[in-house]
Design an enzyme around this catalytic site. Structure first.
Site, PDB file in Angstrom:
ATOM      1  N   HIS A  89       8.619 -25.353   8.110  1.00 45.59           N
ATOM      2  CA  HIS A  89       7.571 -26.139   8.769  1.00 45.59           C
ATOM      3  C   HIS A  89       6.162 -25.875   8.250  1.00 45.59           C
ATOM      4  CE1 HIS A  89      10.003 -27.206  12.666  1.00 45.59           C
ATOM      5  NE2 HIS A  89      10.612 -27.581  11.545  1.00 45.59           N
ATOM      6  N   CYS A 137       2.590  -3.552   4.148  1.00 42.93           N
ATOM      7  CA  CYS A 137       1.758  -2.394   4.512  1.00 42.93           C
ATOM      8  C   CYS A 137       2.438  -1.742   5.714  1.00 42.93           C
ATOM      9  CB  CYS A 137       0.306  -2.788   4.763  1.00 42.93           C
ATOM     10  SG  CYS A 137       0.009  -3.817   6.206  1.00 42.93           S
ATOM     11  N   ASP A 178       0.873  -1.184   0.000  1.00 45.81           N
ATOM     12  CA  ASP A 178       0.000   0.000   0.000  1.00 45.81           C
ATOM     13  C   ASP A 178       0.910   1.235   0.000  1.00 45.81           C
ATOM     14  OD1 ASP A 178       0.830   0.392   2.630  1.00 45.81           O
ATOM     15  OD2 ASP A 178      -1.154   0.126   3.518  1.00 45.81           O
ATOM     16  N   THR A 217       1.971  -2.146   9.040  1.00 45.36           N
ATOM     17  CA  THR A 217       2.308  -3.132  10.071  1.00 45.36           C
ATOM     18  C   THR A 217       2.615  -4.511   9.507  1.00 45.36           C
ATOM     19  OG1 THR A 217      -0.028  -3.715  10.229  1.00 45.36           O
ATOM     20  CG2 THR A 217       0.781  -2.045  11.782  1.00 45.36           C
ATOM     21  N   HIS A 221       5.730 -32.412   8.657  1.00 41.87           N
ATOM     22  CA  HIS A 221       5.181 -31.063   8.462  1.00 41.87           C
ATOM     23  C   HIS A 221       4.229 -31.012   7.269  1.00 41.87           C
ATOM     24  CE1 HIS A 221       7.625 -29.661  11.664  1.00 41.87           C
ATOM     25  NE2 HIS A 221       8.699 -30.213  11.099  1.00 41.87           N
TER      26      HIS A 221
HETATM   27  C1  RB5 Z   1      -2.242   2.569   6.721  1.00 43.33           C
HETATM   28  O1  RB5 Z   1      -2.266   3.705   7.490  1.00 43.33           O
HETATM   29  C2  RB5 Z   1      -2.173   1.328   7.603  1.00 43.33           C
HETATM   30  O2  RB5 Z   1      -3.376   1.171   8.284  1.00 43.33           O
HETATM   31  C3  RB5 Z   1      -1.865   0.104   6.773  1.00 43.33           C
HETATM   32  O3  RB5 Z   1      -0.693   0.290   6.058  1.00 43.33           O
HETATM   33  C4  RB5 Z   1      -1.669  -1.187   7.537  1.00 43.33           C
HETATM   34  O4  RB5 Z   1      -0.719  -1.043   8.539  1.00 43.33           O
HETATM   35  C5  RB5 Z   1      -2.892  -1.860   8.005  1.00 43.33           C
HETATM   36  O5  RB5 Z   1      -2.876  -2.940   8.598  1.00 43.33           O
END
Ligand code: RB5
Length: 149
Positions: free
Chosen positions: A98, A65, A8, A67, A133
């Site tokens: 695994h 993204c 993203d 996180t 596995h």
């Molecule tokens: C974008 O601000 C953020 O929400 C997205 O990149 C991601 O971390 C969502 O899980």
């Protein structure tokens, strides 16, 4: 290997660094992410690369993204995808050994570029161990099939 990479708006620079890194290792990299900094939904980009992995058009997929979590959850909604949401190399290695994960996701706001390269390195250089596995992964995929009915 042919590796797809999606992101993203938070992962544009990280995507470029990881693409360069994978290409320097001799892999073919296909871009499924955005290259525009405007805020966008991770769902769109995660689904694009996950669809291609599930269809067998890519050997592995990587999705980034903020996180790694949102895009990882989306990828795991696509049947046939086993995406590892990862912020260190040990889990990346064992996700292949695994769990035979076919996708890796991580957060551009969580890990730095050098850590991301180590995570990616473990993911793309480790082979599935098979054996007991394989039985467990098959068992896992049976759960997916059961819920798709
Ligand atoms: C974008 O601000 C953020 O929400 C997205 O990149 C991601 O971390 C969502 O899980």
């Amino acid at each position: 290997m042919k590796i797809g990479i999606a992101n993203d708006h938070t992962g544009i620079e990280m995507k470029q660094e990881i693409t360069n890194y994978l290409e320097s290792m001799g892999h073919e990299v296909v871009n499924y992410g955005t290259d525009e900094h405007q805020s966008t939904s991770y769902v769109i980009w995660g689904e694009k690369v996950a669809n291609e992995v599930a269809a067998g058009n890519l050997d592995l997929g990587i999705a980034i993204c903020g996180t790694g979590l949102g895009i990882g959850l989306v990828c795991n909604k696509v049947p046939g995808i086993r995406a590892c949401i990862c912020s260190e190399p040990y889990t990346a290695r064992y996700s292949r050994l695994h769990n035979n994960c076919n996708m890796l996701t991580f957060g551009a706001r969580v890990v730095g570029v050098e850590m991301a390269k180590m995570i990616v390195h473990e993911f793309v250089t480790t082979e599935f161990e098979g054996g007991r596995h394989a039985e467990r992964v098959n068992q896992m995929m049976e759960v997916e099939k059961k819920h798709l009915k």
